[in-house]
Enzyme design. Structure first.
Site, short mmCIF file in Angstrom:
data_model
loop_
_atom_site.label_atom_id
_atom_site.label_comp_id
_atom_site.label_asym_id
_atom_site.label_seq_id
_atom_site.Cartn_x
_atom_site.Cartn_y
_atom_site.Cartn_z
N TYR A 18 0.84 -1.20 0.00
CA TYR A 18 0.00 0.00 0.00
C TYR A 18 0.88 1.25 0.00
CZ TYR A 18 -3.82 3.17 0.80
OH TYR A 18 -4.73 4.17 0.64
N LYS A 32 0.17 7.70 -23.48
CA LYS A 32 0.60 8.04 -24.85
C LYS A 32 2.09 7.70 -24.99
CE LYS A 32 -3.32 10.54 -24.35
NZ LYS A 32 -4.11 10.53 -23.11
N1 F0G Z 1 -3.56 16.06 -22.37
C1 F0G Z 1 -3.55 15.69 -23.65
C2 F0G Z 1 -2.82 16.52 -24.65
C3 F0G Z 1 -4.23 14.53 -24.04
O1 F0G Z 1 -4.21 14.17 -25.31
C4 F0G Z 1 -4.93 13.77 -23.07
C5 F0G Z 1 -5.68 12.59 -23.44
C6 F0G Z 1 -4.90 14.20 -21.74
C7 F0G Z 1 -4.20 15.34 -21.43
C8 F0G Z 1 -5.63 13.48 -20.66
O2 F0G Z 1 -4.98 12.31 -20.34
O3 F0G Z 1 -6.61 10.52 -20.98
O4 F0G Z 1 -4.70 10.05 -19.45
O5 F0G Z 1 -6.63 11.40 -18.68
N2 F0G Z 1 -5.99 12.35 -24.63
C9 F0G Z 1 -6.65 11.17 -25.12
C10 F0G Z 1 -6.84 11.32 -26.59
C11 F0G Z 1 -7.89 10.80 -24.40
O6 F0G Z 1 -7.50 10.44 -27.17
O7 F0G Z 1 -6.33 12.25 -27.20
P1 F0G Z 1 -5.78 11.00 -19.84
#
Ligand code: F0G
Length: 459
Positions: A75, A261
């Site tokens: 934890y 990503k």
């Molecule tokens: N910032 C960017 C530039 C993003 O592309 C995303 C997510 C997030 C923040 C949020 O991150 O999904 O881990 O909560 N983009 C995905 C997309 C959902 O399909 O472009 P997350």
């Protein structure tokens, strides 16, 4: 004769495959109706090539999978947390780490800690979840991206750049004290995966330091941004992606990160910070929303896989193949005359639905319509990035974004060049019959982030 090109190829080989279901046109028509013409509501089973997102859809390496077996599921104080912390310090150079379940978990915490009601938060275009968290914390978002970013045809190489005049105007109007930080996304997702230049970051840093304004990165696709700097910006050709990533972070005070990503994992994220005071508060807040500050909603194994993925993400050969594949698809589409956002960005191809379907007014959702038609043709799932995604302002009016796009997002290390050919050919078939295509009407609209769950019917 020697070929006069130097092709990229994947710096890995395939060890395991996932079989895909092939569907008939009839099955796709039924699936699309059941999904309310919203590709988010399709069952993944009914999709042949899934380009909905590059988020959480990457293929992990054998090293990441073996890292999963090293999960220390304590934890508190798991060794995977400390490995992740060291990785974030080594690769990005930030001092403090708050793990979160994914990017938006970090956005929530950063927004709540740093934004007061009435504050102004400038950003280079918006991202859906990022802006919503800023607004929920009482902030007022202002777009400060260069004008070129709103023009899908502009070939400007750094369309993610911040227009310092726009920042200066906000400072004049509201005063620097009301601007807790500037949110800089690298790369800019909704502009088409467009990068920010190092020169622009340096300039912004000099200006904001003078005014006492912090810079917080949305560092979700920072390695992809670094690749574009290496390829396009003077003075960086001989630097490694790792060196460039580290330099980008050095001009900022922290960042939010979606590990789903760049970092090649299916779940995970974090908030990284250099200021102890902000960290202290964030570390306290994470226990309310995510979990203890040494796991933040993640299992130990998830943190291990993310730490390994971060190191893989800054390998030059990986990034050359990753963006090489995106470029390949874009060039195929261009050869068919399909209107796409240029320059070709980091994580996908963005088709310009306004140009593709000029007879459909924005209120009839051209990009939503096009994403539906693309699915019908060959089972390829894409995403609307236009008026549906832009949502409504606080006063209930629709945002009308200049860009009305369909995003063909490429998961990392998942599809082959042959898949790219199939995608381009399918899109070309839809382009061929574009004049017959009619728009949609929205029949159900949820309150937040409507694009995820909205339902439509053909006009
Ligand atoms: N910032 C960017 C530039 C993003 O592309 C995303 C997510 C997030 C923040 C949020 O991150 O999904 O881990 O909560 N983009 C995905 C997309 C959902 O399909 O472009 P997350």
């Amino acid at each position: 004769m020697l070929p006069n090109k130097n092709s990229w190829a994947e710096p890995y080989k395939i060890k395991m495959v996932e079989l895909l279901k092939m569907t008939t046109a009839e099955q796709r028509k039924k699936a699309l109706e059941d999904a309310g013409y919203n590709t988010f509501l399709l069952k993944s089973e009914d999709v042949y090539i899934d380009l909905l997102t590059d988020s959480g859809t990457s293929a992990m390496s054998d090293e990441q999978w073996s890292g999963m077996m090293l999960g220390d599921e304590a934890y508190a104080g798991s060794k995977n947390y400390y490995n992740l912390e060291k990785t974030v310090q080594d690769i990005y150079g930030y001092k403090y780490l708050v793990p979160t379940h994914q990017g938006r978990g970090a956005e929530n915490i950063l927004s709540q800690v740093m934004i007061k009601p009435g504050d102004i938060v400038p950003g280079n275009m918006y991202f859906t979840t990022t802006r919503l968290h800023q607004e929920l914390a009482g902030g007022d978002f202002h777009d400060v991206i260069v004008d070129e970013a709103h023009d899908s045809a502009s070939a400007y190489p750094f369309k993610g750049n911040i227009d310092l005049n726009k920042v200066e105007k906000l400072v004049q109007e509201y005063g620097a004290a009301r601007i807790p930080y500037i949110c800089v996304a690298v790369t800019v997702n909704l502009a088409g995966g467009q990068p920010v230049s190092m020169a622009n970051l340096k300039e912004l840093r000099a200006y904001t330091q003078e005014k006492g304004i912090k810079i917080m990165l949305d560092m979700t696709r920072i390695a992809e941004n670094a690749y574009f700097i290496q390829q396009k910006e003077e003075g960086y050709r001989l630097k490694t992606i790792a060196e460039i990533v580290n330099e980008i972070c050095s001009y900022t005070d922290g960042g939010t990160f979606s590990g789903k990503k760049d970092a090649l994992v299916n779940i995970g994220g974090f908030l990284a910070l250099n200021d102890w005071d902000v960290f202290e508060e964030a570390r306290n807040m994470v226990v309310v929303y995510e979990g203890l500050h040494t796991y933040g909603g993640l299992a130990g194994r998830d943190m291990e896989a993310m730490a390994i993925g971060i190191r893989e993400s800054v390998q030059d050969a990986h990034m050359k193949a990753r963006i090489g594949q995106v470029l390949y698809l874009g060039e195929q589409m261009e050869a068919f005359g399909i209107p796409i956002v240029k320059p070709i960005g980091g994580h996908g191809i963005f088709v310009d639905a306004k140009q593709f379907l000029p007879h459909i007014p924005q209120d009839d959702f051209p990009a939503q319509t096009l994403a539906a038609e693309i699915y019908l043709d060959a089972g390829i799932r894409t995403m609307e990035r236009g008026i549906v995604s832009a949502g409504r302002k606080a006063n209930g009016e629709n945002y009308y974004p200049n860009l009305e796009l369909v995003r063909f997002t490429i998961p990392r290390r998942v599809y082959t060049q042959a898949h790219m050919d199939v995608i381009a050919e399918s899109t070309a078939r839809v382009y061929e019959r574009r004049k017959e295509i009619k728009g949609l009407k929205m029949v159900y609209e949820p309150k937040y982030l409507r694009f995820f769950q909205a339902r439509f019917q053909p006009l």
